[in-house]
Design a protein around this motif. Structure first.
Motif, PDB file in Angstrom:
ATOM      1  N   ASN A 100       0.819  -1.216   0.000  1.00  0.00           N
ATOM      2  CA  ASN A 100       0.000   0.000   0.000  1.00  0.00           C
ATOM      3  C   ASN A 100       0.851   1.264   0.000  1.00  0.00           C
ATOM      4  O   ASN A 100       0.367   2.343  -0.315  1.00  0.00           O
ATOM      5  CB  ASN A 100      -0.926   0.001   1.219  1.00  0.00           C
ATOM      6  N   GLY A 101       2.113   1.111   0.365  1.00  0.00           N
ATOM      7  CA  GLY A 101       3.001   2.267   0.435  1.00  0.00           C
ATOM      8  C   GLY A 101       2.988   2.972   1.765  1.00  0.00           C
ATOM      9  O   GLY A 101       3.621   4.028   1.938  1.00  0.00           O
ATOM     10  N   GLY A 102       2.272   2.402   2.759  1.00  0.00           N
ATOM     11  CA  GLY A 102       2.263   3.002   4.077  1.00  0.00           C
ATOM     12  C   GLY A 102       0.973   2.756   4.825  1.00  0.00           C
ATOM     13  O   GLY A 102       0.065   2.059   4.350  1.00  0.00           O
ATOM     14  N   ILE A 103       0.881   3.341   6.002  1.00  0.00           N
ATOM     15  CA  ILE A 103      -0.283   3.233   6.872  1.00  0.00           C
ATOM     16  C   ILE A 103      -0.559   4.602   7.464  1.00  0.00           C
ATOM     17  O   ILE A 103       0.369   5.363   7.775  1.00  0.00           O
ATOM     18  CB  ILE A 103      -0.044   2.182   7.985  1.00  0.00           C
ATOM     19  N   ASP A 104      -1.827   4.938   7.610  1.00  0.00           N
ATOM     20  CA  ASP A 104      -2.213   6.240   8.169  1.00  0.00           C
ATOM     21  C   ASP A 104      -2.015   6.284   9.680  1.00  0.00           C
ATOM     22  O   ASP A 104      -2.000   5.248  10.359  1.00  0.00           O
ATOM     23  CB  ASP A 104      -3.682   6.531   7.872  1.00  0.00           C
ATOM     24  N   SER A 112     -13.530   2.675  14.216  1.00  0.00           N
ATOM     25  CA  SER A 112     -14.962   2.442  14.328  1.00  0.00           C
ATOM     26  C   SER A 112     -15.158   1.089  14.992  1.00  0.00           C
ATOM     27  O   SER A 112     -14.199   0.401  15.331  1.00  0.00           O
ATOM     28  CB  SER A 112     -15.622   2.474  12.949  1.00  0.00           C
ATOM     29  N   THR A 113     -16.398   0.692  15.181  1.00  0.00           N
ATOM     30  CA  THR A 113     -16.671  -0.567  15.876  1.00  0.00           C
ATOM     31  C   THR A 113     -16.757  -1.763  14.936  1.00  0.00           C
ATOM     32  O   THR A 113     -16.946  -2.881  15.383  1.00  0.00           O
ATOM     33  CB  THR A 113     -18.001  -0.452  16.650  1.00  0.00           C
ATOM     34  N   SER A 114     -16.628  -1.543  13.649  1.00  0.00           N
ATOM     35  CA  SER A 114     -16.706  -2.649  12.692  1.00  0.00           C
ATOM     36  C   SER A 114     -15.954  -2.286  11.416  1.00  0.00           C
ATOM     37  O   SER A 114     -15.528  -1.146  11.234  1.00  0.00           O
ATOM     38  CB  SER A 114     -18.170  -2.958  12.350  1.00  0.00           C
ATOM     39  N   LYS A 115     -15.794  -3.279  10.558  1.00  0.00           N
ATOM     40  CA  LYS A 115     -15.101  -3.059   9.290  1.00  0.00           C
ATOM     41  C   LYS A 115     -15.910  -2.088   8.419  1.00  0.00           C
ATOM     42  O   LYS A 115     -17.119  -2.251   8.243  1.00  0.00           O
ATOM     43  CB  LYS A 115     -14.921  -4.388   8.567  1.00  0.00           C
ATOM     44  N   GLN A 116     -15.240  -1.072   7.879  1.00  0.00           N
ATOM     45  CA  GLN A 116     -15.877  -0.050   7.067  1.00  0.00           C
ATOM     46  C   GLN A 116     -15.245  -0.044   5.669  1.00  0.00           C
ATOM     47  O   GLN A 116     -14.280  -0.749   5.405  1.00  0.00           O
ATOM     48  CB  GLN A 116     -15.712   1.327   7.720  1.00  0.00           C
ATOM     49  N   LYS A 117     -15.758   0.801   4.807  1.00  0.00           N
ATOM     50  CA  LYS A 117     -15.162   0.974   3.494  1.00  0.00           C
ATOM     51  C   LYS A 117     -13.788   1.617   3.642  1.00  0.00           C
ATOM     52  O   LYS A 117     -13.603   2.562   4.403  1.00  0.00           O
ATOM     53  CB  LYS A 117     -16.048   1.851   2.612  1.00  0.00           C
ATOM     54  N   CYS A 118     -12.812   1.099   2.924  1.00  0.00           N
ATOM     55  CA  CYS A 118     -11.446   1.618   3.015  1.00  0.00           C
ATOM     56  C   CYS A 118     -11.393   3.084   2.581  1.00  0.00           C
ATOM     57  O   CYS A 118     -11.891   3.451   1.525  1.00  0.00           O
ATOM     58  CB  CYS A 118     -10.522   0.787   2.124  1.00  0.00           C
ATOM     59  N   HIS A 119     -10.779   3.922   3.431  1.00  0.00           N
ATOM     60  CA  HIS A 119     -10.599   5.320   3.054  1.00  0.00           C
ATOM     61  C   HIS A 119      -9.185   5.795   3.409  1.00  0.00           C
ATOM     62  O   HIS A 119      -8.992   6.852   3.992  1.00  0.00           O
ATOM     63  CB  HIS A 119     -11.664   6.222   3.692  1.00  0.00           C
ATOM     64  N   TYR A 120      -8.213   4.965   3.046  1.00  0.00           N
ATOM     65  CA  TYR A 120      -6.811   5.325   3.248  1.00  0.00           C
ATOM     66  C   TYR A 120      -6.502   6.652   2.556  1.00  0.00           C
ATOM     67  O   TYR A 120      -6.910   6.888   1.416  1.00  0.00           O
ATOM     68  CB  TYR A 120      -5.902   4.232   2.694  1.00  0.00           C
ATOM     69  N   ASN A 121      -5.779   7.504   3.259  1.00  0.00           N
ATOM     70  CA  ASN A 121      -5.427   8.824   2.744  1.00  0.00           C
ATOM     71  C   ASN A 121      -3.908   8.948   2.718  1.00  0.00           C
ATOM     72  O   ASN A 121      -3.264   9.005   3.764  1.00  0.00           O
ATOM     73  CB  ASN A 121      -6.035   9.914   3.634  1.00  0.00           C
ATOM     74  N   LYS A 122      -3.336   8.963   1.541  1.00  0.00           N
ATOM     75  CA  LYS A 122      -1.885   9.001   1.387  1.00  0.00           C
ATOM     76  C   LYS A 122      -1.264  10.173   2.118  1.00  0.00           C
ATOM     77  O   LYS A 122      -0.146  10.071   2.645  1.00  0.00           O
ATOM     78  CB  LYS A 122      -1.523   9.054  -0.101  1.00  0.00           C
ATOM     79  N   CYS A 124      -2.002  11.277   4.891  1.00  0.00           N
ATOM     80  CA  CYS A 124      -1.982  10.995   6.327  1.00  0.00           C
ATOM     81  C   CYS A 124      -0.981   9.894   6.686  1.00  0.00           C
ATOM     82  O   CYS A 124      -0.934   9.458   7.838  1.00  0.00           O
ATOM     83  CB  CYS A 124      -3.364  10.582   6.799  1.00  0.00           C
ATOM     84  N   LYS A 125      -0.224   9.433   5.707  1.00  0.00           N
ATOM     85  CA  LYS A 125       0.723   8.339   5.950  1.00  0.00           C
ATOM     86  C   LYS A 125       1.692   8.691   7.070  1.00  0.00           C
ATOM     87  O   LYS A 125       2.317   9.745   7.054  1.00  0.00           O
ATOM     88  CB  LYS A 125       1.501   8.026   4.665  1.00  0.00           C
TER      89      LYS A 125
END
Length: 237
Positions: A100-104, A112-122, A124-125
């Motif tokens: 992915n090139g990193g983690i936020d 959140s309390t459950s799995k959500q739609k991925c919204h990775y923001n480069k 914010c890495k």
């Protein structure tokens, strides 16, 4: 960390020197490289909490940068085919972050309390990794790696009532398996209590109401109890 040199790899003489000169007790929490205890809730994401916790410490130590709490939710939401059914696959976590090139940061990618739609923001890495490394399958190597590199993700057999009900003291269970791990946690230190029993300091992801404020002190140097050193990993940074 003041007064110590952290070698970049466990393959060189500096690593061996750090092993031979390792202190009798050590705790990365006292150096500011361990984030607060979290709760995975009903999502079986212990492998994510442990491997992300390892990356938090190892990255800050190796890069000499400010320690930042990283987003476990980023991985839960975005790692391919992840479900909350549990597992001990820390390798998949490291591979996701690498590809992915990193983690936020946790501050940017809110939980959140459950799995959500991925919204990775480069933008914010906060960290990245270049794969992972296995620790040799013995407790001496785990101790060396922990002191030299940072907090280490460890997999243990904890499917025992005595572990579930643990509150304090040093947990010892000679009946647990060294070859069938079922839970991943984060080793952050070690020591020896007043009666001479060695222990590991291990951070769990079951919230602060479990164990000793979210931690368990497990027996050390007792024949690799529960496989603590059998499947230990950390990210390559």
């Amino acid at each position: 960390m003041k007064g110590r040199t952290i070698p970049e790899t466990n393959d060189d003489e500096s690593y061996l020197s750090a092993c031979h000169n390792a202190p009798s007790e050590f705790d990365w929490r006292t150096h500011g490289y361990v984030s607060p205890v979290k709760s995975q809730g009903r999502c079986g994401a212990a492998s994510i909490f442990a491997s992300v916790g390892s990356l938090e410490g190892v990255y800050a130590i190796a890069k000499r940068v400010r320690f930042q709490e990283l987003s476990t939710e980023n991985v839960i939401d975005c790692i391919p085919d992840f479900t909350c059914r549990g597992g001990t696959n820390v390798v998949a976590v490291y591979k996701y972050i690498q590809e992915n090139g990193g983690i936020d940061s946790a501050a940017c990618y809110h939980s959140s309390t459950s799995k959500q739609k991925c919204h990775y923001n480069k933008s914010c890495k906060a960290a990245k990794c270049n794969g992972y490394k296995w620790v040799k399958k013995n407790e001496d190597s785990l101790k060396c790696s922990l002191v030299s590199v940072g907090p280490i993700a460890v997999s243990l057999d904890v499917n025992h009532r005595s572990f579930w009900l643990y509150k304090n003291g040093i947990w010892y269970n000679p009946r647990c398996s060294k070859d069938r791990p079922n839970h991943v946690m984060l080793a952050v230190g070690y020591g020896t209590e007043s009666k001479g029993m060695d222990y590991w300091i291990i951070k769990n992801s079951w919230g602060t109401s479990w164990g000793k404020q979210g931690y368990v002190f497990t027996s050390r140097n007792r024949n690799n109890m529960c496989g603590v050193a059998s499947n230990a990993t950390y990210p390559a940074v």
